[in-house]
Design a protein around this motif. Structure first.
Motif, PDB file in Angstrom:
ATOM      1  N   ILE A 199      14.121  -6.133   4.860  1.00  0.00           N
ATOM      2  CA  ILE A 199      15.337  -6.451   4.110  1.00  0.00           C
ATOM      3  C   ILE A 199      16.393  -7.095   5.005  1.00  0.00           C
ATOM      4  N   ALA A 200      16.493  -6.606   6.257  1.00  0.00           N
ATOM      5  CA  ALA A 200      17.538  -7.115   7.144  1.00  0.00           C
ATOM      6  C   ALA A 200      17.178  -8.487   7.714  1.00  0.00           C
ATOM      7  N   GLN A 201      15.915  -8.687   8.013  1.00  0.00           N
ATOM      8  CA  GLN A 201      15.522  -9.976   8.588  1.00  0.00           C
ATOM      9  C   GLN A 201      14.426 -10.611   7.742  1.00  0.00           C
ATOM     10  N   PRO A 202      14.835 -11.122   6.581  1.00  0.00           N
ATOM     11  CA  PRO A 202      13.823 -11.605   5.628  1.00  0.00           C
ATOM     12  C   PRO A 202      13.296 -12.982   6.000  1.00  0.00           C
ATOM     13  N   ASP A 203      12.340 -13.019   6.851  1.00  0.00           N
ATOM     14  CA  ASP A 203      11.655 -14.268   7.140  1.00  0.00           C
ATOM     15  C   ASP A 203      10.784 -14.597   5.917  1.00  0.00           C
ATOM     16  N   PRO A 204      11.079 -15.698   5.239  1.00  0.00           N
ATOM     17  CA  PRO A 204      10.369 -15.980   3.982  1.00  0.00           C
ATOM     18  C   PRO A 204       8.854 -15.942   4.142  1.00  0.00           C
ATOM     19  N   GLN A 205       8.375 -16.470   5.252  1.00  0.00           N
ATOM     20  CA  GLN A 205       6.933 -16.504   5.458  1.00  0.00           C
ATOM     21  C   GLN A 205       6.356 -15.088   5.479  1.00  0.00           C
ATOM     22  N   ARG A 206       7.057 -14.217   6.200  1.00  0.00           N
ATOM     23  CA  ARG A 206       6.589 -12.846   6.327  1.00  0.00           C
ATOM     24  C   ARG A 206       6.719 -12.107   4.987  1.00  0.00           C
ATOM     25  N   LEU A 207       7.820 -12.434   4.267  1.00  0.00           N
ATOM     26  CA  LEU A 207       8.044 -11.792   2.976  1.00  0.00           C
ATOM     27  C   LEU A 207       6.950 -12.147   1.986  1.00  0.00           C
ATOM     28  N   LEU A 208       6.482 -13.371   2.090  1.00  0.00           N
ATOM     29  CA  LEU A 208       5.439 -13.823   1.182  1.00  0.00           C
ATOM     30  C   LEU A 208       4.274 -12.844   1.206  1.00  0.00           C
ATOM     31  N   HIS A 209       3.987 -12.332   2.389  1.00  0.00           N
ATOM     32  CA  HIS A 209       2.866 -11.412   2.510  1.00  0.00           C
ATOM     33  C   HIS A 209       3.262  -9.982   2.223  1.00  0.00           C
ATOM     34  N   SER A 210       4.533  -9.664   2.417  1.00  0.00           N
ATOM     35  CA  SER A 210       4.899  -8.256   2.268  1.00  0.00           C
ATOM     36  C   SER A 210       5.580  -7.963   0.932  1.00  0.00           C
ATOM     37  N   SER A 211       5.851  -8.996   0.122  1.00  0.00           N
ATOM     38  CA  SER A 211       6.574  -8.721  -1.124  1.00  0.00           C
ATOM     39  C   SER A 211       5.776  -7.805  -2.043  1.00  0.00           C
ATOM     40  N   ILE A 212       4.482  -7.773  -1.825  1.00  0.00           N
ATOM     41  CA  ILE A 212       3.652  -6.860  -2.617  1.00  0.00           C
ATOM     42  C   ILE A 212       4.046  -5.399  -2.395  1.00  0.00           C
ATOM     43  N   PHE A 213       4.640  -5.106  -1.204  1.00  0.00           N
ATOM     44  CA  PHE A 213       5.042  -3.723  -0.924  1.00  0.00           C
ATOM     45  C   PHE A 213       6.260  -3.295  -1.748  1.00  0.00           C
ATOM     46  N   PHE A 214       6.959  -4.282  -2.316  1.00  0.00           N
ATOM     47  CA  PHE A 214       8.158  -3.932  -3.071  1.00  0.00           C
ATOM     48  C   PHE A 214       7.845  -3.451  -4.493  1.00  0.00           C
ATOM     49  N   ASP A 215       6.579  -3.434  -4.861  1.00  0.00           N
ATOM     50  CA  ASP A 215       6.148  -2.666  -6.039  1.00  0.00           C
ATOM     51  C   ASP A 215       5.386  -1.477  -5.472  1.00  0.00           C
ATOM     52  N   LEU A 216       5.936  -0.283  -5.578  1.00  0.00           N
ATOM     53  CA  LEU A 216       5.291   0.863  -4.916  1.00  0.00           C
ATOM     54  C   LEU A 216       5.451   2.129  -5.750  1.00  0.00           C
ATOM     55  N   ASP A 217       4.428   2.969  -5.698  1.00  0.00           N
ATOM     56  CA  ASP A 217       4.514   4.218  -6.434  1.00  0.00           C
ATOM     57  C   ASP A 217       3.561   5.246  -5.818  1.00  0.00           C
ATOM     58  N   ALA A 218       3.884   6.530  -6.030  1.00  0.00           N
ATOM     59  CA  ALA A 218       3.041   7.597  -5.500  1.00  0.00           C
ATOM     60  C   ALA A 218       1.905   7.880  -6.473  1.00  0.00           C
ATOM     61  N   VAL A 219       0.731   8.173  -5.916  1.00  0.00           N
ATOM     62  CA  VAL A 219      -0.400   8.520  -6.771  1.00  0.00           C
ATOM     63  C   VAL A 219      -0.863   9.948  -6.523  1.00  0.00           C
ATOM     64  N   TYR A 220      -0.748  10.395  -5.292  1.00  0.00           N
ATOM     65  CA  TYR A 220      -1.257  11.734  -4.960  1.00  0.00           C
ATOM     66  C   TYR A 220      -0.484  12.276  -3.770  1.00  0.00           C
ATOM     67  N   GLY A 221      -0.190  13.578  -3.794  1.00  0.00           N
ATOM     68  CA  GLY A 221       0.446  14.218  -2.638  1.00  0.00           C
ATOM     69  C   GLY A 221       1.956  14.328  -2.775  1.00  0.00           C
ATOM     70  N   GLU A 222       2.642  14.193  -1.642  1.00  0.00           N
ATOM     71  CA  GLU A 222       4.092  14.396  -1.598  1.00  0.00           C
ATOM     72  C   GLU A 222       4.816  13.192  -2.187  1.00  0.00           C
ATOM     73  N   GLU A 223       5.079  13.269  -3.489  1.00  0.00           N
ATOM     74  CA  GLU A 223       5.663  12.103  -4.166  1.00  0.00           C
ATOM     75  C   GLU A 223       7.039  11.764  -3.603  1.00  0.00           C
ATOM     76  N   ARG A 224       7.746  12.807  -3.061  1.00  0.00           N
ATOM     77  CA  ARG A 224       9.117  12.536  -2.591  1.00  0.00           C
ATOM     78  C   ARG A 224       9.139  11.536  -1.445  1.00  0.00           C
TER      79      ARG A 224
END
Lengths: 633, 240
Positions: A442-467
């Motif tokens: 978020i602090a250093q959004p290199d667009p190239q790097r974000l292209l690969h990591s934007s998938i991480f911005f949809d995230l949810d817990a499936v099992y274990g410590e949801e917190r």
């Protein structure tokens, strides 16, 4: 009915809003139309002209303009126009010009008024600013109900018919050949006036006189030792109960109950168009995914889970065929996907023993968004407690990750090509490291790097410590909105995949390796739309992951001009459902489900809607560029 | 046939012929038909009331073959009005041959219940009265109507027609280029109804039915006028 009314009705009945009209109203419309012809380039309506009929395009194409002269819409076969003017002061609001030689059917205003009064769906369609897309989407949702679904929707094939004078053996052969469990009996009819008389394509007159089922052959022939040359007329039941094709599924069910029968011939007027079986209705009603989930938790091995794959695919196809919305399908499929993953983790824990430190299995992509389809790569990661000590504990978690990942692959969720899996050392980290990842993105959004990591911005817990995952969601929702630089970079990423515009008659096609002439509905439609919605959602501080729920938050936050979120919603729904239908079709035909839509198989109607959806997406992308500009240095 | 040259030098104009017949005819229906009159020759086609007429017959010879069904649809350059049109099945004096039944999809039971043409003739003439008749291929409609009326009422029934087939022939076969192509053995394009319609982007209709064909003919004329003539064209340059 006169032949010309049938010609007209047959055409109109294929396009909304006429496709859902009752047979009676549709006949009335078809019998009332007048016909007009405009050659290419000629004006059909000028602003302020009186308008006393609703034009329906039988063939050709027209352009509709705004007052400013700007192009407003381009319409083709099966479209209507002029409804704004008809609904208000019977004056033309938008000028219209023929861009091809155009033949119009004109529906007189009296009939138009009657349709608006008597058919709610028609009224909605013409009032909702003529948006076909919105109406189509809403109609699909509304029709998912026994009371309003017409029984003709349950018919999957034409009826198999045989003359009553044939023998039971001939009938048995025909039924085997056609793979059906019942056959309709017909006899030559003296005239059209006979009850249940109809004429076939050759103009011969027939009368529907009965039905014979597998059970009849068993009970009345085999059990009694009757000879194979017994004529069918000897075992046919006296009175035949049938139902009209525009009756509701509910009516069909009642008729079966009332008469204690399992099959009903379906008639359009007097012509048989199919046979509906009680099982068709039960299947229609059953929420099959709930049953599947309980089945998943009963399995005790990866092999056992993998054997459920055909059931999962069948459930998917059924949901699509039943007319569920993409949100319902996505939800059901994600529930199945999550259950499968949970069960895999449980099985791995049984084998490896209890975990050395608490952890959470996290998912990204479609499973996090709850919009999973039938075939998707796995995207997962492990968030570990901060007491995690790599040297002592990582052996356990690596093994756990491998077992889950291999299990998913065995259950037809193939390995992620981009390596976003808990088996990857980078994505098997303690919570503090995950926080650093997100802070850095978020602090250093290199667009190239974000292209690969934007998938991480949809995230949810499936099992274990949801917190653990909640902490990350919280961090993202508070930091992202405060960083214009991050939002601008994410917005720029969201523009990298554009929809194929100019989708009129000739598609803009992609040459995609061995696939010729295709539209990739995911890459050019659904995925970029998700990207657009994600940017707005993060700007609104939303913590939701599902695109439709994100749109609710975006709406609440008032980030977009009025009405805009609804447009995005309809466009996303239409593109998603089109993708799901395409995949269901492929699953049914034992082909690998992909996202490559063959334009040859897109109906003119779908083409209209798709065109509108792509336009909505394109406008949304333009707005994104303007709304989240790159901060000047 | 004198009908082919309605405005020749020694012959009366169509208007004169109509007004003379309206006095001379004894049959009341024919008198009414002629008395309704015709637009003058210079009337722009855009202002002329029209009626598309299609007959299904048992064959091509007006002496020997008979009418089986009649379709009429009123229209003008702005609108075609199917709802105000008509369709009649009529019983031929002789039994229908199997071949023609199959061809027309009209069945024995329909024909058996149908009236003789004489019983509907007044309605047919009333539907055409005051309108210029439009047909595709006048060599059927004109002689068959004339023969049928003569046989039943003892008087002639002649009227000008706009023939969309000959209008199409003018476009497709009249030019120097076409004649050159013909000289070199290139077949001229088909001017049958469905093929002609396709050239104007008009849709294909599936039925073979007198009223559907009448609508199809009316649509074709609208397309031809829009493309080649315009609404100001005097009606006499189109009718024969």
């Amino acid at each position: 009915m006169e032949a010309e009314v049938r010609e007209i009705r047959e055409h109109m009945g294929r396009f909304p809003p006429f496709d859902t009209l009752s047979d009676e109203l549709l006949d009335e419309v078809a019998a009332s139309v007048e016909i007009a012809y405009y050659k290419a380039g000629s004006s059909i309506f000028a602003h302020g002209d009186a308008i006393h009929a609703l034009p329906y395009i039988r063939s050709g194409a027209v352009e509709v303009y705004r007052h400013s002269g700007e192009l407003y819409n381009r319409l083709g076969e099966g479209d209507i126009f002029g409804q704004f003017g008809l609904l208000r002061n019977r004056r033309v609001r938008f000028p219209v010009k023929a861009i091809e030689d155009t033949l119009l059917y004109l529906i007189p205003e009296a009939v138009f008024d009657r349709l608006c009064n008597e058919d709610d769906q028609f009224a909605d369609f013409v009032e909702l600013s003529g948006s076909r897309l919105q109406s189509t989407v809403e109609q699909t949702a509304r029709s998912n109900d026994l009371m309003v679904t017409r029984v003709r929707r349950l018919i999957s094939r034409l009826p198999v018919m045989i003359q009553e004078s044939a023998t039971v053996q001939e009938a048995a052969c025909l039924m085997t050949e056609e793979d059906v469990s019942s056959v309709l009996l017909i006899a030559p009819a003296m005239s059209d006036d006979t009850e249940r008389a109809f004429s076939d394509a050759e103009g011969r007159h027939w009368q529907l006189v009965g039905m014979v089922t597998d059970k009849d052959l068993r009970e009345r022939i085999v059990a009694r030792g009757a000879p194979p040359d017994t004529p069918l007329s000897a075992i046919s039941h006296g009175q035949l109960i049938a139902i009209q094709s525009d009756e509701s599924v509910y009516e069909a069910m009642l008729a079966m109950l009332r008469h204690n029968i399992q099959r009903l011939p379906v008639l359009h007027r007097r012509r048989p168009v199919g046979v509906v079986h009680l099982a068709d209705i039960v299947r229609y009603e059953t929420n099959s995914s709930a049953y599947l989930v309980s089945n998943i938790f009963n399995r005790t091995s990866v092999k056992g889970l993998a054997r459920l794959v055909p059931d999962i695919r069948a459930a998917f196809v059924r949901l699509v065929d039943e007319g569920a919305t993409s949100q319902m399908i996505g939800n059901a499929m994600s529930t199945i996907g999550r259950s499968l993953m949970r069960r895999l983790v449980e099985l791995a824990e049984e084998e490896l023993g209890p975990p050395p430190v608490p952890y959470c299995f996290m998912v990204h992509g479609s499973l996090a968004r709850n919009d999973q389809s039938v075939t998707t790569d796995q995207d997962n990661a492990l968030v570990l407690h901060d007491d995690f000590d790599s040297k002592r504990h990582d052996g356990y978690f690596k093994a756990l990750a491998e077992r889950v990942s291999d299990g998913l692959d065995a259950c037809a969720y193939p390995y992620c090509k981009g390596g976003i899996m808990a088996t990857n050392d980078l994505w098997r980290q303690p919570l503090s490291q995950w926080k650093r990842y997100f802070e850095e993105w978020i602090a250093q959004p290199d667009p190239q790097r974000l292209l690969h990591s934007s998938i991480f911005f949809d995230l949810d817990a499936v099992y274990g410590e949801e917190r653990f995952v909640e902490v990350l969601q919280e961090l993202i929702s508070t930091r992202a909105r405060q960083s214009p630089k991050f939002l601008a970079a994410l917005a720029r990423n969201a523009l990298s995949r554009t929809p194929p515009l100019g989708l009129f008659r000739t598609f803009v096609l992609e040459q995609d390796g061995k696939q010729n002439n295709i539209i990739n509905i995911k890459r050019r439609g659904v995925a970029p739309m998700n990207d657009v919605i994600r940017v707005h959602a993060l700007a609104a501080g939303s913590r939701r992951q599902n695109a439709f729920e994100r749109l609710d938050d975006i709406d609440q936050a008032g980030l977009l001009p009025a009405g805009q979120t609804d447009k995005l919603r309809y466009a996303l729904e239409f593109m998603s459902i089109m993708r799901l239908r395409h995949q269901a079709y492929e699953v049914k035909h034992d082909q690998p489900a992909d996202n490559a839509i063959d334009p040859e198989r897109v109906s003119p109607l779908e083409r209209h809607n798709l065109k509108e959806a792509f336009q909505v997406l394109s406008n949304a992308q333009k707005f994104l560029r303007f709304r989240y500009p790159s901060p000047t240095r | 046939m004198s009908g082919e040259t309605g405005n020749g030098q020694d012959l009366p104009t169509w208007q004169e012929y109509f007004s003379r017949q309206s006095q001379a005819c004894r049959d009341p229906a024919l008198r009414r038909f002629y008395a309704a009159g015709l637009p003058s020759e210079e009337t722009p086609i855009g202002e002329v009331p029209l009626a598309a007429l299609d007959l299904e017959t048992t064959g091509m010879d007006a002496e020997r073959d008979v009418i089986v069904s009649i379709g009429i649809v009123p229209f003008d350059l702005r609108r075609i009005r199917p709802a105000q049109g008509h369709y009649w099945v009529v019983k031929p004096p002789l039994p229908l041959s199997e071949a023609s039944i199959k061809f027309h999809r009209i069945t024995h039971s329909e024909v058996a219940a149908a009236p003789d043409l004489d019983a509907v003739l007044d309605e047919v003439l009333a539907a055409l009265a005051g309108r210029v008749v439009v047909v595709h291929y006048r060599a059927i409609e004109r002689p068959f109507m004339d023969a049928a009326v003569l046989r039943r009422r003892g008087e002639r029934c002649l009227f000008p027609v706009i023939d969309t087939m000959s209008l199409e022939a003018r476009q497709q076969r009249g030019g120097l280029m076409q004649r050159l192509k013909g000289f070199f053995g290139v077949r001229p394009p088909s001017i049958r109804l469905a093929d002609s319609r396709a050239r104007y982007g008009l849709p294909a209709y599936s039925s073979h039915h007198a009223k559907v064909d009448a609508i199809a003919t009316a649509e074709l004329l609208l397309a031809q006028v829009a493309k080649h003539y315009g609404p100001d064209t005097p009606v006499s340059t189109l009718w024969v």
